[in-house]
Write a protein that holds these residues in place. Structure first.
Motif, PDB file in Angstrom:
ATOM      1  N   LEU A 100       0.867  -1.576  -0.094  1.00  0.00           N
ATOM      2  CA  LEU A 100      -0.088   0.053  -0.302  1.00  0.00           C
ATOM      3  C   LEU A 100       1.306   0.991  -0.368  1.00  0.00           C
ATOM      4  O   LEU A 100       0.802   2.070  -0.466  1.00  0.00           O
ATOM      5  CB  LEU A 100      -1.037  -0.381   1.117  1.00  0.00           C
ATOM      6  CG  LEU A 100      -2.062  -0.639   0.788  1.00  0.00           C
ATOM      7  CD1 LEU A 100      -2.891  -0.924   2.353  1.00  0.00           C
ATOM      8  CD2 LEU A 100      -2.867  -0.450   0.420  1.00  0.00           C
ATOM      9  N   THR A 101       2.071   1.354   0.319  1.00  0.00           N
ATOM     10  CA  THR A 101       3.166   2.581   0.383  1.00  0.00           C
ATOM     11  C   THR A 101       3.495   2.335  -0.359  1.00  0.00           C
ATOM     12  O   THR A 101       3.930   3.045  -1.143  1.00  0.00           O
ATOM     13  CB  THR A 101       4.170   1.954   1.983  1.00  0.00           C
ATOM     14  OG1 THR A 101       4.322   0.737   1.622  1.00  0.00           O
ATOM     15  CG2 THR A 101       3.550   2.285   2.922  1.00  0.00           C
ATOM     16  N   GLN A 102       3.028   1.698  -1.823  1.00  0.00           N
ATOM     17  CA  GLN A 102       3.747   2.165  -3.426  1.00  0.00           C
ATOM     18  C   GLN A 102       5.620   1.690  -3.180  1.00  0.00           C
ATOM     19  O   GLN A 102       5.715   2.620  -3.684  1.00  0.00           O
ATOM     20  CB  GLN A 102       2.750   3.119  -3.694  1.00  0.00           C
ATOM     21  CG  GLN A 102       1.474   2.601  -4.347  1.00  0.00           C
ATOM     22  CD  GLN A 102       0.797   3.765  -4.663  1.00  0.00           C
ATOM     23  OE1 GLN A 102       0.993   4.947  -4.558  1.00  0.00           O
ATOM     24  NE2 GLN A 102      -0.317   3.562  -4.887  1.00  0.00           N
ATOM     25  N   VAL A 103       5.556   0.847  -1.997  1.00  0.00           N
ATOM     26  CA  VAL A 103       7.598   1.860  -2.586  1.00  0.00           C
ATOM     27  C   VAL A 103       8.011  -0.077  -3.572  1.00  0.00           C
ATOM     28  O   VAL A 103       7.507  -0.573  -3.800  1.00  0.00           O
ATOM     29  CB  VAL A 103       8.143   1.091  -0.866  1.00  0.00           C
ATOM     30  CG1 VAL A 103       7.736   1.636   0.608  1.00  0.00           C
ATOM     31  CG2 VAL A 103       7.252  -0.078  -0.909  1.00  0.00           C
ATOM     32  N   ASP A 104       9.338   0.535  -3.265  1.00  0.00           N
ATOM     33  CA  ASP A 104       9.975  -0.464  -5.162  1.00  0.00           C
ATOM     34  C   ASP A 104      10.131  -1.733  -4.258  1.00  0.00           C
ATOM     35  O   ASP A 104      10.128  -1.929  -3.068  1.00  0.00           O
ATOM     36  CB  ASP A 104      11.411   0.136  -4.917  1.00  0.00           C
ATOM     37  CG  ASP A 104      11.799   1.225  -5.532  1.00  0.00           C
ATOM     38  OD1 ASP A 104      10.558   2.244  -5.868  1.00  0.00           O
ATOM     39  OD2 ASP A 104      11.988   2.332  -5.152  1.00  0.00           O
ATOM     40  N   ILE A 109      11.256  -6.406  -1.071  1.00  0.00           N
ATOM     41  CA  ILE A 109      12.236  -7.183  -0.387  1.00  0.00           C
ATOM     42  C   ILE A 109      12.989  -7.510   0.517  1.00  0.00           C
ATOM     43  O   ILE A 109      13.076  -8.423   2.084  1.00  0.00           O
ATOM     44  CB  ILE A 109      13.757  -8.217  -1.919  1.00  0.00           C
ATOM     45  CG1 ILE A 109      13.043  -8.484  -3.234  1.00  0.00           C
ATOM     46  CG2 ILE A 109      14.658  -9.042  -1.355  1.00  0.00           C
ATOM     47  CD1 ILE A 109      13.508  -8.853  -4.217  1.00  0.00           C
ATOM     48  N   GLU A 110      13.483  -6.501   0.768  1.00  0.00           N
ATOM     49  CA  GLU A 110      14.361  -5.864   2.118  1.00  0.00           C
ATOM     50  C   GLU A 110      13.315  -6.157   3.394  1.00  0.00           C
ATOM     51  O   GLU A 110      13.976  -6.346   3.922  1.00  0.00           O
ATOM     52  CB  GLU A 110      15.242  -4.755   1.985  1.00  0.00           C
ATOM     53  CG  GLU A 110      15.737  -4.208   2.920  1.00  0.00           C
ATOM     54  CD  GLU A 110      16.991  -2.584   3.478  1.00  0.00           C
ATOM     55  OE1 GLU A 110      16.724  -1.870   2.046  1.00  0.00           O
ATOM     56  OE2 GLU A 110      17.262  -2.451   3.991  1.00  0.00           O
TER      57      GLU A 110
END
Ligand code: HEM
Length: 581
Positions: A100-104, A109-110
């Motif tokens: 939802l935070t639309q991160v990469d 993965i991290e």
């Protein structure tokens, strides 16, 4: 707006005047939370490195693993499915939040994959540390691999070597208690039999895998409520009146066996095959009122092998409880369905063509008058009739091993011949009733059940809340425990010349039995074998009739190979049944 300012908005007139204490409490709580948040913020600004560490993926993984291990490890027999379900749900929520935070993808993965890997690695490490260094069972001797994982036991059971390995461990270490699993011990102690299996003791988790298609039979149920009702139903199948009925069927089947052996008199035959097939046909006859057609070749040829394969599979999976719990949510494996369909087709036939047959099933169909309950679901009934087949077939290995022993002990055969001949000469016959009081025959069967018992592994139980206090050891609460039948009944502590077949220990040489409490061929307590008298009657009739007609000779070797796959399976042995003159 800070939390304390929100609390100030609470009404200070009217009803709140009467709840001043509550208002003050809320203000104080809000202020405390406010201070805490301010404190964290100030701590973050003064310790940026430490904050970076504590929010790192690895730290999150380790912290959650420690918390979950602390929560789960005190729960006895934590259900794998529930643990996995909780883990899965938390993971999904966490992953959903990240998405939802639309991160990469790299951040996902991290922050998702890495904490999970760290979590799993930490859980495994903590579990190993607990099992090796913290478990109260750590001081009992046993194989290293058994203390860290149940796989050791599963491997032994799968290979059919379990009860012998456990016996060797008791012998080589001289220990009464051996650790054979992370939370499982084997106790070679006649005194503990009464303590472990007294009253409505809790059955071991081992039996969970024995559920056939999700339904436990009487032996596998861990519910004492169900067991009490089911046991009343089962016991009615073994009243003296019913035993007379089964006796007639057993005598008929044995006469056929003797006739077929006469046709092969003096020829080399596969004794194990003969006894196994006979036992399965008789078990089907007594359970379903019709034999399985194994000896005459009219029945399903795969029945016997499917039963044997199923029992090996069961031994393996019974130990890997977590695996079997998960497998119960998948399709039934072929090994299970093949065995069930073979046995259940006889049940279906019985219900269709011969519903009034007087057999064990006819009792299992009845309602228990005390509880007004019965085996409700067809699969529940089938699980119990399947158990009857398994238990009935177990006499095959005892017969086969007994004839093998007799073949190398001509003196014992002669003594039996003498007793049987004089019995017949004095007007006796070879019926169940007439054979009842022959002391030497009884002693031979008693000794066979000691040395050639089909259930060598032992009955699994779970120690209760208070643990078990014995003079020289203590078992902590919830330990999984069993008395290793083979070890116990072949222990020099309890029987002189324990490995030798000596029927006289039950007649004139009583001193050779040092402690009768170690003789438990039919188990002990509420789950003890209800078919005990039937089994003894069967063994007596078969041994008496075969020995009275033949001299048994072995073609080769002293020893016959056997393995224990939940039930003993005897390897091939070639012998001769030579008609007596
Ligand atoms: C040589 C033959 C037999 C031996 C040595 C034997 C031994 C045993 C033992 C040791 C148990 C206890 C197992 C446990 O608690 O897990 C047991 C249970 C049982 N046996 Fe037998 N058995 C034999 C034959 C039979 C026969 C012929 C039947 C009848 C069909 C039978 C029916 C049962 C049943 C229904 C149970 C489960 C009882 C319960 O859980 O309450 N057994 N047997």
């Amino acid at each position: 707006m800070s939390l304390s300012s929100i609390s100030m908005l609470m009404p200070s007139v009217g009803i709140w005047e009467y709840f001043d204490f509550a208002r003050v409490l809320m203000i104080k709580t809000a202020t405390t939370i406010d201070w805490t948040i301010d404190g964290i913020k100030s701590f973050q600004s003064h310790n940026p490195d430490l904050v970076a560490t504590t929010t790192s993926p690895h730290f999150i993984g380790v912290a959650v693993a420690i918390i979950s291990c602390l929560l789960v490890s005190p729960i006895p027999e934590a259900a794998t499915i529930e643990v996995l379900f909780g883990y899965g749900i938390l993971n999904l929520v966490y992953l959903g939040t990240l998405l939802l935070t639309q991160v990469d993808t790299s951040v996902i993965i991290e922050y998702w994959l890495l904490p999970n890997l760290t979590y799993l690695a930490t859980c495994i490490t903590l579990t190993l540390i607990r099992r090796l260094f913290i478990s109260p069972l750590r001081n009992f001797p046993g194989p290293f691999s058994a203390s860290v994982s149940n796989y050791w036991m599963a491997k032994e059971l799968g290979a059919g070597t379990f009860s012998r390995t456990v016996r060797d461990l008791h012998r080589t270490t001289g220990a009464t208690v051996i650790r054979t699993g992370p939370n499982e011990v084997s106790v070679n102690d006649a005194e503990a039999v009464v303590k472990i299996y007294s009253g409505k003791y809790q059955r071991g988790s081992f039996y969970e895998a024995g559920k056939l298609r999700g339904h436990a039979a009487i032996r596998e149920t861990r519910s004492n409520y169900h067991h009490t009702i089911w046991r009343r139903i089962w016991d009615k199948a073994f009243t003296p009146g019913e035993l007379k009925h089964y006796a007639a069927q057993t005598e008929n089947a044995t006469s056929k066996l003797v006739n077929s052996l006469k046709k092969k008199s003096g020829e080399e035959v596969d004794c194990t095959k003969i006894m196994d097939e006979f036992a399965l046909d008789l078990a089907a006859q007594l359970t379903y009122g019709e034999d399985a057609g194994i000896q005459d070749g009219t029945g399903n040829k795969t029945f016997l092998s499917s039963l044997k394969n199923y029992l090996s599979w069961l031994g393996y999976h019974g130990t890997l409880r977590n695996l079997s719990e998960m497998l119960s949510y998948t399709r039934d494996p072929k090994i299970l369905t093949t065995y069930c369909s073979n046995s259940e087709s006889l049940l279906i036939n019985r219900q269709r063509h011969n519903p009034d047959s007087h057999d064990i099933t006819s009792h299992l169909l009845l309602t228990d008058p005390e509880s007004n309950r019965k085996f409700q679901i067809p699969l529940q009934l089938a699980a119990n009739t399947n158990l009857s087949i398994q238990m009935g077939t177990s006499i095959g290995s005892t017969l086969s091993q007994t004839f093998k022993s007799l073949s190398s002990l001509p003196k014992i055969q002669q003594k039996l011949h003498k007793e049987l001949d004089s019995h017949i000469k004095n007007g006796g016959d070879l019926s169940t009733e007439s054979l009842k009081n022959l002391p030497y025959l009884s002693a031979v069967i008693t000794e066979s059940l000691r040395l050639h018992n089909p259930f060598t592994t032992g009955v699994h139980a779970a120690i209760g809340e208070k643990g078990l206090e014995m003079p020289t050891y203590r078992l902590p609460p919830h330990t999984q425990v069993y008395i290793p039948i083979l070890t116990l009944m072949t222990s020099e502590k309890y029987f002189s010349k324990a490995e030798e077949f000596i029927p006289e220990r039950w007649t004139e040489n009583e001193e050779m039995v040092k402690d009768k409490r170690a003789y438990v061929p039919f188990g002990y307590g509420v789950h003890a074998c209800p078919g005990k008298q039937l089994a003894i009657n069967e063994l007596k009739v078969v041994v008496a009739r075969v020995i009275s007609s033949f001299e048994v000779e072995s073609v080769e070797g002293e020893e016959v190979e056997w393995r224990d796959y939940s039930m003993v399976r005897v390897g091939e042995w070639k012998g001769r049944f030579k008609s007596r003159k």
